[in-house]
Design a protein around this motif. Structure first.
Motif, PDB file in Angstrom:
ATOM      1  N   LYS A 224      55.588  82.557  43.164  1.00 38.08           N
ATOM      2  CA  LYS A 224      54.850  82.026  44.456  1.00 38.08           C
ATOM      3  C   LYS A 224      53.603  80.494  44.332  1.00 38.08           C
ATOM      4  O   LYS A 224      54.570  79.869  44.838  1.00 38.08           O
ATOM      5  CB  LYS A 224      54.321  82.769  45.347  1.00 38.08           C
ATOM      6  CG  LYS A 224      54.120  82.824  46.911  1.00 38.08           C
ATOM      7  CD  LYS A 224      53.387  83.954  47.824  1.00 38.08           C
ATOM      8  CE  LYS A 224      53.052  83.695  48.953  1.00 38.08           C
ATOM      9  NZ  LYS A 224      52.702  84.426  49.882  1.00 38.08           N
ATOM     10  N   ILE A 225      52.574  80.858  43.853  1.00 42.37           N
ATOM     11  CA  ILE A 225      51.494  79.635  43.925  1.00 42.37           C
ATOM     12  C   ILE A 225      52.296  79.069  42.445  1.00 42.37           C
ATOM     13  O   ILE A 225      51.645  77.500  43.295  1.00 42.37           O
ATOM     14  CB  ILE A 225      50.472  80.866  43.015  1.00 42.37           C
ATOM     15  CG1 ILE A 225      50.218  82.190  44.276  1.00 42.37           C
ATOM     16  CG2 ILE A 225      49.357  79.567  42.858  1.00 42.37           C
ATOM     17  CD1 ILE A 225      48.453  82.986  43.423  1.00 42.37           C
ATOM     18  N   SER A 226      52.776  78.825  42.141  1.00 40.93           N
ATOM     19  CA  SER A 226      53.105  77.776  40.803  1.00 40.93           C
ATOM     20  C   SER A 226      54.291  77.328  41.440  1.00 40.93           C
ATOM     21  O   SER A 226      54.831  76.024  41.011  1.00 40.93           O
ATOM     22  CB  SER A 226      53.128  78.436  39.369  1.00 40.93           C
ATOM     23  OG  SER A 226      54.202  79.068  39.363  1.00 40.93           O
ATOM     24  N   GLY A 227      55.255  77.951  41.959  1.00 36.07           N
ATOM     25  CA  GLY A 227      56.750  77.611  42.311  1.00 36.07           C
ATOM     26  C   GLY A 227      57.066  77.258  41.136  1.00 36.07           C
ATOM     27  O   GLY A 227      58.272  76.805  41.575  1.00 36.07           O
ATOM     28  N   ALA A 228      57.029  78.235  40.390  1.00 26.51           N
ATOM     29  CA  ALA A 228      58.032  77.387  38.592  1.00 26.51           C
ATOM     30  C   ALA A 228      57.999  78.667  37.960  1.00 26.51           C
ATOM     31  O   ALA A 228      57.027  80.220  38.436  1.00 26.51           O
ATOM     32  CB  ALA A 228      56.877  77.103  37.785  1.00 26.51           C
ATOM     33  N   GLU A 229      58.603  79.533  37.393  1.00 25.84           N
ATOM     34  CA  GLU A 229      59.113  80.245  36.422  1.00 25.84           C
ATOM     35  C   GLU A 229      58.848  80.206  34.560  1.00 25.84           C
ATOM     36  O   GLU A 229      58.788  78.512  34.755  1.00 25.84           O
ATOM     37  CB  GLU A 229      60.901  80.918  36.347  1.00 25.84           C
ATOM     38  CG  GLU A 229      60.775  81.514  37.884  1.00 25.84           C
ATOM     39  CD  GLU A 229      62.774  82.136  37.619  1.00 25.84           C
ATOM     40  OE1 GLU A 229      63.330  81.704  37.133  1.00 25.84           O
ATOM     41  OE2 GLU A 229      62.677  82.582  38.592  1.00 25.84           O
ATOM     42  N   PRO A 230      58.992  80.886  33.992  1.00 30.49           N
ATOM     43  CA  PRO A 230      58.448  81.276  32.945  1.00 30.49           C
ATOM     44  C   PRO A 230      59.885  80.352  32.005  1.00 30.49           C
ATOM     45  O   PRO A 230      61.140  80.581  32.133  1.00 30.49           O
ATOM     46  CB  PRO A 230      58.159  82.309  32.023  1.00 30.49           C
ATOM     47  CG  PRO A 230      58.612  83.099  33.122  1.00 30.49           C
ATOM     48  CD  PRO A 230      58.894  82.515  34.345  1.00 30.49           C
ATOM     49  N   ASP A 231      59.727  79.371  30.841  1.00 32.30           N
ATOM     50  CA  ASP A 231      60.835  78.898  30.350  1.00 32.30           C
ATOM     51  C   ASP A 231      61.767  79.194  29.536  1.00 32.30           C
ATOM     52  O   ASP A 231      62.923  80.213  29.078  1.00 32.30           O
ATOM     53  CB  ASP A 231      60.731  77.651  29.547  1.00 32.30           C
ATOM     54  CG  ASP A 231      60.405  76.645  30.659  1.00 32.30           C
ATOM     55  OD1 ASP A 231      60.665  75.754  30.742  1.00 32.30           O
ATOM     56  OD2 ASP A 231      59.289  76.155  30.757  1.00 32.30           O
TER      57      ASP A 231
END
Length: 243
Positions: free
Chosen positions: A150-157
């Motif tokens: 939610k905070i980063s707007g990203a998922e891990p690769d």
């Protein structure tokens, strides 16, 4: 590039994080001090050289050997190692108001809010001249995972999971000579139960997305690293293609 949870650019990501900070600032009085401290951290931005981060979550129970393998990954593949626990401890012993909030939270027997740990991780990433990151020991729960996304707007690769039998992890932790007061068989088994209850749902979530690489964490350090190397050789090519 970042794997988006939503279709956000870095500029819109900054905007969303700004509103996240506002939300934290408008939290209840009970959480006001924590929210105020969190809001003072800068939001994530493109890295110093303009490249987008390549993120690997490194997960495993206590005694699974993930910390040792992180050292070898850093040495061999040039990743930046970020330990969530180390970041919290470093901030806690600082004289900052934010560090005082973490210390007081722990003293009161409460869990440091997920948003706090995420902010510390993102702050460290922003200040780094590296673009490849090992995030060690986080997320520890579904709440952690949701907060990060939610905070980063990203998922891990990539999610690297060191899968180790309980008996082996207990034996390894008991053999440590680090002076930890919680390294006895009963407390170790309790920690492993907590890990199983909270961390395995995170692993299952990312496994369904095809992101998890399970490593058999039994064997010598070098034998285990032989399983790790192919994952990160592929990551090198992937990161190169994105740079």
């Amino acid at each position: 590039m970042w794997r988006k949870v939503t279709s956000t650019s870095f500029s819109s990501l900054k905007s969303s994080l700004f509103f996240t900070r506002l939300h934290l600032q408008q939290a209840s009085k009970h959480n006001a001090a924590s929210a105020s401290a969190v809001s003072r951290f800068a939001t994530i931005a493109p890295l110093q050289d303009g490249r987008c981060p390549f993120i690997t979550f490194v997960l495993g129970g206590p005694g699974s050997g993930k910390g040792t393998q992180c050292i070898k990954i850093v040495e061999t593949f040039g990743f930046k190692h970020l330990s969530a626990g180390d970041l919290l401890r470093r901030e806690m012993v600082s004289n900052s108001e934010y560090g005082s909030m973490i210390l007081n939270t722990i003293k009161e027997g409460r869990i440091v809010p997920s948003e706090v740990t995420v902010k510390l991780i993102l702050k460290e990433m922003e200040s780094s001249d590296n673009h490849k990151f090992l995030i060690d020991g986080f997320p520890r729960s579904e709440e952690n995972r949701i907060a990060f996304e939610k905070i980063s707007g990203a998922e891990p690769d990539v999610v690297l999971f060191f899968d180790c039998p309980e008996d082996e992890m207990v034996k390894r932790v008991l053999s440590r000579n680090q002076g930890r007061i919680d390294d006895n068989i009963d407390t170790i088994k309790k920690r492993l139960k907590v890990f199983e209850a909270l961390n395995l749902p995170v692993i299952d979530y990312y496994a369904k997305k095809g992101k998890v690489h399970r490593i058999n964490a039994v064997g010598t350090v070098d034998e285990i690293f032989e399983q790790v190397k192919p994952v990160f050789k592929a990551c090198e090519q992937k990161a190169f293609n994105r740079s």
